[in-house]
Design a protein around this motif. Structure first.
Motif, PDB file in Angstrom:
ATOM      1  N   UNK A  58     -15.673  -5.065 -42.447  1.00  0.00           N
ATOM      2  CA  UNK A  58     -17.098  -4.924 -42.764  1.00  0.00           C
ATOM      3  C   UNK A  58     -17.452  -5.714 -44.018  1.00  0.00           C
ATOM      4  N   UNK A  59     -18.723  -6.053 -44.089  1.00  0.00           N
ATOM      5  CA  UNK A  59     -19.216  -6.966 -45.114  1.00  0.00           C
ATOM      6  C   UNK A  59     -20.560  -6.448 -45.626  1.00  0.00           C
ATOM      7  N   UNK A  60     -20.664  -6.219 -46.948  1.00  0.00           N
ATOM      8  CA  UNK A  60     -21.853  -5.606 -47.548  1.00  0.00           C
ATOM      9  C   UNK A  60     -22.705  -6.644 -48.276  1.00  0.00           C
ATOM     10  N   UNK A  61     -24.015  -6.417 -48.233  1.00  0.00           N
ATOM     11  CA  UNK A  61     -24.986  -7.143 -49.051  1.00  0.00           C
ATOM     12  C   UNK A  61     -25.743  -6.131 -49.899  1.00  0.00           C
TER      13      UNK A  61
ATOM     14  N   UNK B   6     -27.328  -3.661 -46.781  1.00  0.00           N
ATOM     15  CA  UNK B   6     -27.027  -3.592 -45.354  1.00  0.00           C
ATOM     16  C   UNK B   6     -25.577  -4.025 -45.154  1.00  0.00           C
ATOM     17  N   UNK B   7     -25.074  -3.842 -43.943  1.00  0.00           N
ATOM     18  CA  UNK B   7     -23.671  -4.088 -43.622  1.00  0.00           C
ATOM     19  C   UNK B   7     -23.577  -4.810 -42.285  1.00  0.00           C
ATOM     20  N   UNK B   8     -22.582  -5.688 -42.155  1.00  0.00           N
ATOM     21  CA  UNK B   8     -22.301  -6.311 -40.869  1.00  0.00           C
ATOM     22  C   UNK B   8     -20.852  -6.048 -40.483  1.00  0.00           C
ATOM     23  N   UNK B   9     -20.583  -6.167 -39.178  1.00  0.00           N
ATOM     24  CA  UNK B   9     -19.250  -5.970 -38.616  1.00  0.00           C
ATOM     25  C   UNK B   9     -18.613  -7.319 -38.327  1.00  0.00           C
TER      26      UNK B   9
ATOM     27  N   UNK C 108     -14.459 -18.078 -43.674  1.00  0.00           N
ATOM     28  CA  UNK C 108     -13.661 -17.631 -42.530  1.00  0.00           C
ATOM     29  C   UNK C 108     -12.606 -16.663 -43.051  1.00  0.00           C
ATOM     30  N   UNK C 109     -12.990 -15.398 -43.160  1.00  0.00           N
ATOM     31  CA  UNK C 109     -12.055 -14.363 -43.594  1.00  0.00           C
ATOM     32  C   UNK C 109     -12.619 -13.002 -43.247  1.00  0.00           C
ATOM     33  N   UNK C 110     -11.882 -11.965 -43.587  1.00  0.00           N
ATOM     34  CA  UNK C 110     -12.332 -10.604 -43.335  1.00  0.00           C
ATOM     35  C   UNK C 110     -13.503 -10.254 -44.235  1.00  0.00           C
ATOM     36  N   UNK C 111     -14.161  -9.133 -43.936  1.00  0.00           N
ATOM     37  CA  UNK C 111     -15.290  -8.703 -44.739  1.00  0.00           C
ATOM     38  C   UNK C 111     -14.878  -8.238 -46.120  1.00  0.00           C
TER      39      UNK C 111
END
Length: 583
Positions: free
Chosen positions: A421-424, A474-477, A449-452
């Motif tokens: 997961x990746x947060x903003x 917000x968050x992305x998968x 190009x890597x994990x969140x």
């Protein structure tokens, strides 16, 4: 599962069965003759430095004539053009993209042998790079650098190791970095990687290299910004690489590494994470190499992590570059991918043509001493369906921290336990000035190009947000091809801290376990019967209370969502407060 998602999964499975045999007999990776400068003894990385939604190339190393170089190639519809970036040439070092100033574009950290004997930091200003002069040490030949937000304040800190030195530099803002007082093992030819190994909402560190007393591997668990050293009971390596990834999709991070072992022989291994710092060598059959790199990536879009290795084998003039398919049950199959064999080499995965599969950049020197940099197009994969974003975002406040949590995303190929997961976080809608996702906010396209940035954790802690101010997040998968969902619906919160501070939390000799927990906790028998047990939400609201708890009594947590909670209890000696993490 949604009807459309189920139908797509069935269609994908049928198509894969029909097409797999022809694909396995075809040329899997095709050299596109990109015309890049041939370099060895360096590194190569993908990154969308100009924010145009395709991956550009950053490479360093020495040419066949021995000249040190650093090049950036702009990707325009698959054609790569040297932008004449005027960055200093590096040899036997690494470069790392990262948005250290949270302004939405990729900056560059550089370490290695160079004419000025410096460690460099370059700020991206609209696609041009301005040199910043923080007080970094010079780490010299075979040094390594990486980014990670160790102190949970939302900006990237820098870890650098090399030349019998290992230093973590805290990002203080305004282009200022300060060396922390943490004592990391002094390494030569060391490598490091950040990742939330214990899934407690912060970045831990793994460090490998030559200690002068053998090749070692150390795990540094992050306890609220303080690192505690633990040596892992596995063979460490040097002059190679280390990467974390969940190849078996069981919810924890496994280890891929290669390099010289204690006998100065090449070695490459995958270690399965069995929990509680127990790692098992699965003897995956990778080519034992050094002076190169190994890297995770789902190259066949089947949802699990495959890998590639490049480097020197044991013996004189024997090199290899190969891709290995993860076929399950801890077994990896060589694909005979037809890559150029090399030493002093480097490889990196990235979807340069935006066709939803991972292509490969490979640089190094071949048997004849010819220096090359090649881009290989992936022609073996079927389309990848991007994951769905997380849902049900929530916010809690504890002490000087804000706890952000969400429910797991989903994907048609990658199991939910294997997603990252990746947060903003920003002070205005779709802003990233408090925590950069290094992704485009309108469609989620990743610039790296890597994990969140939260690894596999479905919650994250951030410090230093101003009380009374409103923030947007917000968050992305991300799946195992590093393909990203759109961002979840953006939420906002106004910071209101509780009066419960970290200084009241017991950090040693804990009374209950497990922690982090999933289904239950049980108090340690040495504390005897405890009384007045209260489990609170981070906001201070009471979830449950017990007058007395016996040592063998399990407290059921199945009705608690993932996040951070507070446990207050009374022993014969005192009243205590501990933090409880529920996965």
């Amino acid at each position: 599962m949604k009807p459309l998602s189920k139908a797509l999964t069935i269609l994908f499975s049928i198509t894969f069965v029909i097409l797999f045999t022809p694909l396995s007999n075809a040329q899997l990776f095709v050299d596109i003759n990109a015309g890049l400068t041939g370099l060895s003894n360096g590194s190569s990385m993908w990154g969308d430095y100009d924010n145009d939604k395709d991956l550009d190339v950053l490479i360093t190393g020495i040419s066949g004539g021995g000249a040190r170089m650093t090049k950036i190639y702009n990707n325009e519809n698959g054609t790569f053009t040297d932008i004449d970036c005027d960055l200093p040439g590096l040899e036997n070092g690494t470069v790392s993209w990262g948005d250290y100033d949270n302004d939405g574009d990729l900056d560059i950290l550089m370490t290695g042998t160079n004419n000025e004997e410096r460690t460099y930091l370059y700020k991206n200003e609209g696609g041009a790079f301005e040199m910043i002069t923080p007080e970094f040490d010079y780490f010299g030949s075979y040094s390594f650098c990486c980014w990670g937000d160790y102190d949970n304040d939302g900006d990237l800190d820098a870890f650098i190791t090399g030349n019998w030195n290992s230093i973590l530099y805290q990002n203080m803002g305004d282009d200022i970095f300060t060396a922390t007082e943490d004592n990391f093992m002094m390494m030569n030819s060391g490598r490091a990687v950040f990742g939330d190994m214990d899934k407690d909402g912060d970045a831990d560190l793994i460090l490998i290299g030559d200690t002068g007393g053998g090749m070692k591997i150390f795990y540094y668990v992050n306890e609220h910004g303080i690192f505690i050293e633990q040596e892992l009971n596995i063979q460490g390596l040097s002059a190679g690489s280390i990467e974390l990834g969940d190849y078996d999709s069981d919810g924890d991070l496994d280890i891929l590494m290669m390099g010289f072992n204690d006998y100065v022989e090449p070695q490459a291994d995958i270690f399965r994470n069995d929990g509680n710092l127990n790692f098992t060598n699965i003897y995956a059959g990778l080519a034992p190499v050094t002076l190169g790199r190994a890297s995770w990536g789902d190259i066949d879009n089947d949802g699990d992590l495959d890998c590639a290795v490049t480097g020197k084998l044991s013996g004189c003039g024997v090199f290899v570059s190969e891709v290995y398919e993860n076929v399950g049950n801890d077994y990896f199959n060589s694909l005979n991918a037809g890559l150029s064999d090399a030493e002093y080499s480097y490889l990196a995965w990235g979807d340069y043509d935006n066709d939803s599969d991972l292509d490969l950049i490979l640089s190094g020197a071949d048997y004849s001493g010819y220096h090359f940099t090649k881009i290989y197009r992936n022609d073996m994969s079927l389309p990848n369906f991007l994951p769905e974003p997380p849902q049900n975002l929530s916010v809690n406040f504890t002490g000087d921290e804000v706890m952000l949590a969400w429910e797991s995303g989903s994907d048609n190929q990658t199991p939910s336990e294997g997603l990252t997961y990746n947060i903003q976080i920003g002070t205005e809608p779709e802003g990233c000035n408090r925590m950069s996702p290094m992704a485009h906010m309108n469609d989620g396209y990743r610039k790296l190009v890597n994990s969140g940035n939260t690894s596999q954790s479905t919650f994250w802690r951030i410090k230093g947000l101003e009380e009374g101010h409103t923030y947007y997040w917000s968050v992305q998968t991300l799946d195992n091809t590093y393909g990203a969902s759109v961002f979840s619906e953006e939420m906002s919160f106004t910071v209101v801290y509780t009066d419960i501070s970290d200084r009241y939390f017991i950090k040693s000799n804990p009374a209950f376990s497990p922690n982090p927990a999933r289904d239950y906790i049980r108090f340690n028998p040495e504390f005897g019967r405890v009384s007045h047990v209260t489990i609170l939400f981070a906001t201070g609201e009471i979830f449950m209370e017990f007058a007395k708890v016996s040592p063998d009594q399990k407290i059921n947590l199945q009705n608690l969502k993932s996040g951070v909670y507070i446990v207050k209890y009374t022993t014969a000696a005192d009243i205590r407060t501990e933090k409880l993490i529920v996965r």
